[in-house]
Design a protein around this motif. Structure first.
Motif: not given
Length: 104
Positions: A24-29, A32-54
């Protein structure tokens, strides 16, 4: 500890639930594509954060995992162990391998 059919089922269910959450994380984009959250949430951003904070990610997922299923019920613990294995493999193996392959 004896692995009864209930215990095996709990273990497989824990693996299945956490695999679905990671997928579901990989399909996050798309989620949230039809909601207002798409400006704040992206799967690539989450994966990047996870990679930095394992380690923080692993601690957070385990807090949710064991906090939800508890440590008093043996089947809940086996369920959580299945989730722990998936979380550790995703955080320390699959995501680094994915970003390594994307760089090439």
């Amino acid at each position: 500890m004896t692995f009864t059919p209930t215990t095996k089922g709990s273990f497989i269910a824990g693996i299945g639930l956490w695999l679905m959450l990671w997928l579901g994380l990989f399909k996050l984009d798309e989620i949230v594509q039809d909601t207002h959250l798409r400006r704040f949430v992206s799967s690539q951003g989450c994966v990047r954060w996870i990679s930095k904070h394992r380690s923080t990610t692993l601690l957070g997922t385990e807090l949710v995992n064991y906090g939800t299923h508890g440590i008093t019920n043996p089947d809940g613990v086996v369920f959580a162990i299945g989730g722990t294995i998936v979380n550790a493999l995703m955080i320390f193996c699959a995501l680094p391998l994915r970003s390594f392959l994307k760089r090439k």
